[in-house]
Write a protein that holds these residues in place. Structure first.
Motif, PDB file in Angstrom:
ATOM      1  N   GLY A  71      38.564   3.017 -28.056  1.00  0.00           N
ATOM      2  CA  GLY A  71      37.183   2.773 -28.485  1.00  0.00           C
ATOM      3  C   GLY A  71      36.806   1.305 -28.538  1.00  0.00           C
ATOM      4  N   ASP A  78      25.645  -3.707 -20.918  1.00  0.00           N
ATOM      5  CA  ASP A  78      25.891  -3.481 -22.345  1.00  0.00           C
ATOM      6  C   ASP A  78      24.573  -3.546 -23.095  1.00  0.00           C
ATOM      7  N   GLU A 107      39.837  -2.372 -21.480  1.00  0.00           N
ATOM      8  CA  GLU A 107      40.162  -1.364 -22.487  1.00  0.00           C
ATOM      9  C   GLU A 107      41.657  -1.074 -22.393  1.00  0.00           C
ATOM     10  N   CYS A 134      34.736  -5.769 -29.192  1.00  0.00           N
ATOM     11  CA  CYS A 134      33.721  -4.903 -29.791  1.00  0.00           C
ATOM     12  C   CYS A 134      34.093  -3.444 -29.580  1.00  0.00           C
ATOM     13  N   ASP A 135      33.503  -2.590 -30.411  1.00  0.00           N
ATOM     14  CA  ASP A 135      33.499  -1.155 -30.127  1.00  0.00           C
ATOM     15  C   ASP A 135      32.034  -0.814 -29.878  1.00  0.00           C
ATOM     16  N   ASP A 136      31.668   0.446 -29.908  1.00  0.00           N
ATOM     17  CA  ASP A 136      30.272   0.795 -29.597  1.00  0.00           C
ATOM     18  C   ASP A 136      29.300   0.548 -30.752  1.00  0.00           C
ATOM     19  N   GLN A 137      29.814   0.099 -31.915  1.00  0.00           N
ATOM     20  CA  GLN A 137      28.941  -0.125 -33.064  1.00  0.00           C
ATOM     21  C   GLN A 137      28.970  -1.549 -33.605  1.00  0.00           C
TER      22      GLN A 137
END
Length: 182
Positions: free
Chosen positions: A51, A94, A105, A131-134
């Motif tokens: 992630g 992004d 990743e 980073c992750d998706d949040q």
């Protein structure tokens, strides 16, 4: 009653301490190896949690790009730019940054080559963004320091040209051992 309160308080403290631990989704390990005569590689191997991703080198604006800062260098000089192996670079738009970015990743190994010129000291830090998706981590530095001795390989000896053989003269007898005679 007091024992129960003490046990309950201990459990509460353990629970708070466990939550206070900082999550480290990126684990980095540095290494140094002489890979050929006069050439060494600094390697930064990053293991990336599911992630999460680590940004590549030379990004314009946007996220923190992977970069190497050498603070002290003696007896060596960088050879080329910071590169990578053992990872697949992904190029993608992004939404968080509103631009195309490149990242890795799972894993990546960043590599910087150095030409060795004698006794060497190479010290500094590797910086990366992740980073992750949040959310994103603040830029992270991984310090390194490698030092050692490098002696250049001796230049190949020029082959002696054939010379007519001289007559062999028997050495005079002495009390010294003949083991040292050529």
């Amino acid at each position: 009653m007091i024992k129960r309160m003490g046990a309950l308080l201990s459990l509460l403290c353990v629970a708070v301490m466990m939550q206070a631990q900082i999550h480290e989704p990126i684990k980095c390990e540095t290494s140094w190896a002489v890979v050929s005569d006069g050439v060494a590689e600094l390697r930064i191997a990053a293991k990336i949690d599911a992630g999460w991703h680590v940004y590549s080198t030379e990004l314009e604006d946007g996220p923190t790009a992977a970069a190497l800062t050498v603070e002290t260098i003696n007896g060596a000089r960088p050879d080329g730019k910071l590169g990578f192996t053992d990872g697949k670079e992904i190029a993608k738009y992004d939404d968080m940054f509103g631009m195309d970015v490149r990242y890795f990743e799972d894993k990546v190994t960043f590599v910087q080559r150095f030409v060795l010129e004698g006794d060497y000291l190479v010290q500094g830090y590797f910086t990366y963004g992740a980073c992750d998706d949040q959310s994103c981590l603040p830029p992270t530095n991984v310090e390194f320091k490698f030092e050692g001795k490098y002696a250049a390989a001796a230049a190949p000896q020029k082959k002696a040209e054939a010379v007519p053989a001289a007559p062999v003269v028997a050495p005079a007898e002495t009390s010294e051992s003949s083991d040292n005679l050529a």
